[in-house]
Write a protein that holds these residues in place. Structure first.
Motif, PDB file in Angstrom:
ATOM      1  N   VAL A 254       3.751   2.711  -0.028  1.00 51.20           N
ATOM      2  CA  VAL A 254       3.712   2.150  -1.380  1.00 51.20           C
ATOM      3  C   VAL A 254       3.649   0.629  -1.343  1.00 51.20           C
ATOM      4  N   ILE A 255       4.491  -0.018  -0.537  1.00 51.89           N
ATOM      5  CA  ILE A 255       4.461  -1.481  -0.572  1.00 51.89           C
ATOM      6  C   ILE A 255       3.225  -2.051   0.125  1.00 51.89           C
ATOM      7  N   ARG A 256       2.662  -1.291   1.039  1.00 56.18           N
ATOM      8  CA  ARG A 256       1.382  -1.742   1.630  1.00 56.18           C
ATOM      9  C   ARG A 256       0.335  -1.891   0.552  1.00 56.18           C
ATOM     10  N   ARG A 257       0.276  -0.864  -0.323  1.00 58.97           N
ATOM     11  CA  ARG A 257      -0.696  -0.890  -1.424  1.00 58.97           C
ATOM     12  C   ARG A 257      -0.376  -2.032  -2.376  1.00 58.97           C
ATOM     13  N   PHE A 258       0.914  -2.140  -2.712  1.00 59.50           N
ATOM     14  CA  PHE A 258       1.362  -3.197  -3.623  1.00 59.50           C
ATOM     15  C   PHE A 258       0.908  -4.571  -3.161  1.00 59.50           C
ATOM     16  N   ILE A 259       1.187  -4.855  -1.893  1.00 58.08           N
ATOM     17  CA  ILE A 259       0.904  -6.185  -1.376  1.00 58.08           C
ATOM     18  C   ILE A 259      -0.592  -6.477  -1.469  1.00 58.08           C
ATOM     19  N   GLY A 260      -1.395  -5.455  -1.186  1.00 59.88           N
ATOM     20  CA  GLY A 260      -2.844  -5.611  -1.323  1.00 59.88           C
ATOM     21  C   GLY A 260      -3.232  -5.982  -2.748  1.00 59.88           C
ATOM     22  N   TRP A 261      -2.677  -5.252  -3.699  1.00 58.72           N
ATOM     23  CA  TRP A 261      -2.980  -5.515  -5.108  1.00 58.72           C
ATOM     24  C   TRP A 261      -2.574  -6.932  -5.506  1.00 58.72           C
ATOM     25  N   PHE A 262      -1.375  -7.302  -5.071  1.00 63.01           N
ATOM     26  CA  PHE A 262      -0.866  -8.623  -5.456  1.00 63.01           C
ATOM     27  C   PHE A 262      -1.741  -9.735  -4.907  1.00 63.01           C
ATOM     28  N   HIS A 263      -2.228  -9.549  -3.692  1.00 61.96           N
ATOM     29  CA  HIS A 263      -3.131 -10.561  -3.148  1.00 61.96           C
ATOM     30  C   HIS A 263      -4.380 -10.661  -4.010  1.00 61.96           C
ATOM     31  N   ASP A 264      -4.888  -9.496  -4.456  1.00 60.26           N
ATOM     32  CA  ASP A 264      -6.076  -9.484  -5.311  1.00 60.26           C
ATOM     33  C   ASP A 264      -5.835 -10.254  -6.612  1.00 60.26           C
ATOM     34  N   PHE A 265      -4.621 -10.153  -7.115  1.00 62.49           N
ATOM     35  CA  PHE A 265      -4.304 -10.785  -8.392  1.00 62.49           C
ATOM     36  C   PHE A 265      -3.893 -12.244  -8.238  1.00 62.49           C
ATOM     37  N   GLY A 266      -3.734 -12.689  -7.010  1.00 60.43           N
ATOM     38  CA  GLY A 266      -3.289 -14.060  -6.774  1.00 60.43           C
ATOM     39  C   GLY A 266      -1.831 -14.273  -7.129  1.00 60.43           C
ATOM     40  N   ILE A 267      -1.046 -13.190  -7.078  1.00 62.11           N
ATOM     41  CA  ILE A 267       0.385 -13.322  -7.365  1.00 62.11           C
ATOM     42  C   ILE A 267       1.109 -13.536  -6.031  1.00 62.11           C
ATOM     43  N   PRO A 268       1.937 -14.566  -5.945  1.00 57.77           N
ATOM     44  CA  PRO A 268       2.539 -14.917  -4.658  1.00 57.77           C
ATOM     45  C   PRO A 268       3.532 -13.879  -4.126  1.00 57.77           C
ATOM     46  N   VAL A 269       3.257 -13.381  -2.937  1.00 59.57           N
ATOM     47  CA  VAL A 269       4.139 -12.413  -2.277  1.00 59.57           C
ATOM     48  C   VAL A 269       5.125 -13.190  -1.403  1.00 59.57           C
ATOM     49  N   GLY A 270       6.417 -12.983  -1.661  1.00 58.52           N
ATOM     50  CA  GLY A 270       7.441 -13.723  -0.906  1.00 58.52           C
ATOM     51  C   GLY A 270       7.795 -13.060   0.411  1.00 58.52           C
ATOM     52  N   GLY A 271       7.500 -11.780   0.544  1.00 58.08           N
ATOM     53  CA  GLY A 271       7.798 -11.087   1.786  1.00 58.08           C
ATOM     54  C   GLY A 271       8.445  -9.736   1.579  1.00 58.08           C
TER      55      GLY A 271
END
Lengths: 338, 330
Positions: A254-271
């Motif tokens: 689930v978080i693998r998918r999430f992180i991918g989506w967030f990168h697409d949206f330009g939302i900063p992933v903290g880790g």
């Protein structure tokens, strides 16, 4: 130690955490909006609570807010924080707030009713506004928009130095943030057509005098707010979205998918924060088979986590009791920001 | 009563839903129930209405957006790709515009509008909802198993049916009123089907579909909703709260499945402190579960030694969930 256990090499936390949450936080001194996401049941609420407590302990006025339709902050903190921002007893500068969905929706409805009445009056349309209000607020997206508006309002009031959001457990977090983009598109569209209407009105008017347009004023201010929200939410120096996982297949996927989506949206992933890890140190020759098997499974997935996520910020052990109350939160915070 | 007994006693049940908080095992139970029923010769479709579905992960097959994928004999699974569904819908709209106006290319102005409309927040839910209706209306399976989203959002889906219905009724009402005037114009122009007719028919079609799917959700003859609960205080509280809300929407709650019960026998073995505490904590909470959900607990599933993934583990889980004495349905 069991023979089976002796054959695996255990993965120490240091090997997963290349930059700790403390180091990351120090490297981002302006961090102000902190979110926790992940699959249900991984401990998002606990992590959000611990992070908020830590910030408050650092002497920063902190708000822990839940936009989740089914809240659990009150249960976590052992005090009622539903419906209003309340100071958490015993911790100076620590506030918590479970947003009342029903109330939010009611208020948004009233606001919209007001705007529509006002618009109908302004446009000289002699119609009862109720039918329009009903159509607008019964729209299925209305509830979600209202909650998003509420979140933005809290951020804009700017009463706190740090905001920690315990977000809804599904993919909605992505959409919640992505929506700021969508809103701008809509407002642009509405402003354009409003301008056209205005020009038409002016052209048809005898007086040829530009009138004040309250709806246009509203749209302009709305666009300003959305733009501001968008800038805040995509600003990596002020916003961080952390993902919580357990050493298990489904939460990792689930978080693998999430992180991918967030990168697409330009939302900063903290880790990434890994939760619920059983300390292999508990194993001995007599350890129950059940425990041994769980530890082995976890080690296998920790190996995967090491491969997949270079940005693990903390590894949280499985505590000997459930995390509930400030005392336990304190312990989680200690490990989270070790 | 056991789950196996429930299916034996209720042969008309066609739609099965597992609901509960996130992380309790809804997907696991959906997969296990689907597998168990398929093994008994029924044609079963398990599908996920969660935008962050885990069926692919649990079956260890990439089924996302691939329609109804055959997992094994009689067993089909489906994960809806909302984004693709939305893209298809956009293309449909473009095609309509091209046909209607004889255009080769969609003007930028309209293209922007189509994009903005599709980015509307409820679009993803609507797209999934629509596909679920498609799947159910099409038929072809003996059992449909919905792998639901977590509690709060499941409520959202349930309420959406009634919201949509009310919304469309409202719009249809307005349209019908307008049709009166339109009909006059049409008579003058001697047109048989007016533009308003076409829109109205489309709306009625949509409303019928929604009614069909919401009637399934609340039909006690054909639908069984099971709550998944674990022996943890917060989970029990949430479940009681949610069950109350679900009842308001007339969802037929047919029972509770208790998951992640740590075997008390482990107390006799050499186990770490956390596990000892957990067993003791669960003991009190199990009492509470038995009090709250008395007579409606259909299965009690122990905490497994590892996470459930792949057919071997799913088969094992089905055995536990339905009791090894489950046997045939007939």
């Amino acid at each position: 130690m069991n023979t089976a256990a002796a054959q695996v090499s255990f993965i120490p936390a240091e090997e997963l955490v290349r930059e700790s949450l403390v180091a990351f936080t120090r490297g981002h001194p302006d961090l102000k909006y902190v979110f926790f996401g992940g699959k249900g049941g991984v401990g998002k609420t606990v992590m959000a609570g611990a992070a908020a407590l830590w910030y408050a302990r650092q002497g920063r006025k902190t708000l822990l807010a839940s936009t989740n339709p089914v809240h659990s902050l009150s249960a976590l903190l052992g005090q009622n924080v539903f419906g209003a921002e309340r100071q958490v007893a015993g911790v100076p500068g620590f506030y918590a707030y479970e947003i009342d969905t029903a109330d939010t929706i009611k208020r948004s409805k009233d606001e919209i009713r007001e705007k529509i009445r006002w618009f109908l009056k302004y446009a000289d349309i002699p119609t009862e506004s109720d039918a329009f209000v009903e159509t607008a607020t019964m729209n299925p997206s209305f509830e979600e928009s209202a909650m998003f508006e509420n979140m933005i309002n809290i951020m804009f009031e700017d009463k706190y130095e740090v905001y920690v959001f315990d977000t809804a457990p599904t993919a909605n977090a992505r959409r919640l943030l992505g929506m700021s983009k969508v809103y701008s598109l809509w407002v642009e569209k509405m402003m354009e057509s409003r301008k056209e209407a205005q020009a038409m009105r002016l052209a048809l008017s005898f007086r040829k005098r530009q009138e004040k347009d309250p709806l246009m004023d509203y749209l302009v201010s709305f666009r300003g707010r959305i733009g501001q929200a968008n800038r805040l939410l995509t600003d990596a120096s002020r916003t961080a979205f952390y993902f919580v996982t357990l050493p298990e297949a489904l939460p990792i996927a689930v978080i693998r998918r999430f992180i991918g989506w967030f990168h697409d949206f330009g939302i900063p992933v903290g880790g990434v924060v890994v939760n619920g890890v059983i300390d292999p140190g508990v194993l001995s020759a007599s350890t129950s088979e059940f425990v041994l098997n769980r530890v082995m499974m976890q080690q296998e997935y920790l190996g995967q986590i090491r491969e997949l996520f270079p940005d693990v910020r903390a590894v949280i052990p499985l505590f000997e009791t459930e995390v509930q109350g400030l005392g336990m939160l304190e312990r989680v915070a200690e490990v989270l920001f070790r | 009563m056991s789950l196996a007994q429930f299916f034996r006693d209720n042969p008309d049940i066609r739609y099965i839903m597992f609901g509960g908080k996130g992380g309790l095992g809804k997907t696991t139970f959906s997969a296990a129930a689907a597998h168990w029923l398929a093994e008994r010769g029924y044609r079963v479709l398990v599908f996920s209405v969660d935008p962050q579905a885990s069926l692919s992960d649990i079956f260890e097959r990439d089924i996302f957006g691939r329609g109804e994928v055959e997992i094994g004999p009689n067993l089909y699974a489906c994960e809806i790709d909302a984004d693709r569904r939305i893209a298809e819908y956009q293309e449909e709209v473009r095609q309509k515009i091209r046909d209607m106006y004889g255009m080769d290319q969609i003007p930028d102005e309209i293209e922007n509008y189509i994009r903005a409309a599709s980015a509307e927040p409820a679009m993803e839910e609507s797209a999934i909802f629509d596909q679920v209706v498609d799947i159910v209306v099409k038929g072809g399976y003996d059992y449909y198993i919905y792998d639901l989203v977590p509690l709060g959002h499941a409520l959202y889906y349930l309420s959406m049916a009634s919201v949509y219905d009310a919304w469309i009724t409202r719009i249809t009402g307005l349209r019908e009123e307008m049709r009166k005037y339109d009909a006059v114009v049409a008579t003058i122009r001697r047109e048989k089907e007016t533009e308003e007719d076409r829109i109205l028919n489309e709306l009625i079609y949509i409303r019928d579909r929604i009614n069909k799917s919401s009637s399934i959700l609340t039909d006690p003859q054909r639908t069984a909703f099971f709550f998944v609960v674990t022996p943890e205080e917060m989970v029990i509280e949430d479940t009681i709260k949610a069950a109350g809300l679900f009842s308001k929407y007339e969802v037929p709650i047919r029972g509770y499945v208790v998951n992640r019960v740590v075997p008390p026998a482990l107390l006799e073995q050499d186990i770490p402190e956390y596990l000892r505490n957990r067993i003791l904590m669960q003991r009190g909470n199990m009492d509470r579960i038995h009090r709250e959900f008395a007579g409606r607990i259909l299965a009690q599933v122990p905490e497994m030694e590892r996470d459930i993934r792949g057919m071997i583990m799913i088969d094992k889980m089905a055995g536990v969930l339905f009791g090894n004495s489950g046997g045939c349905l007939e």
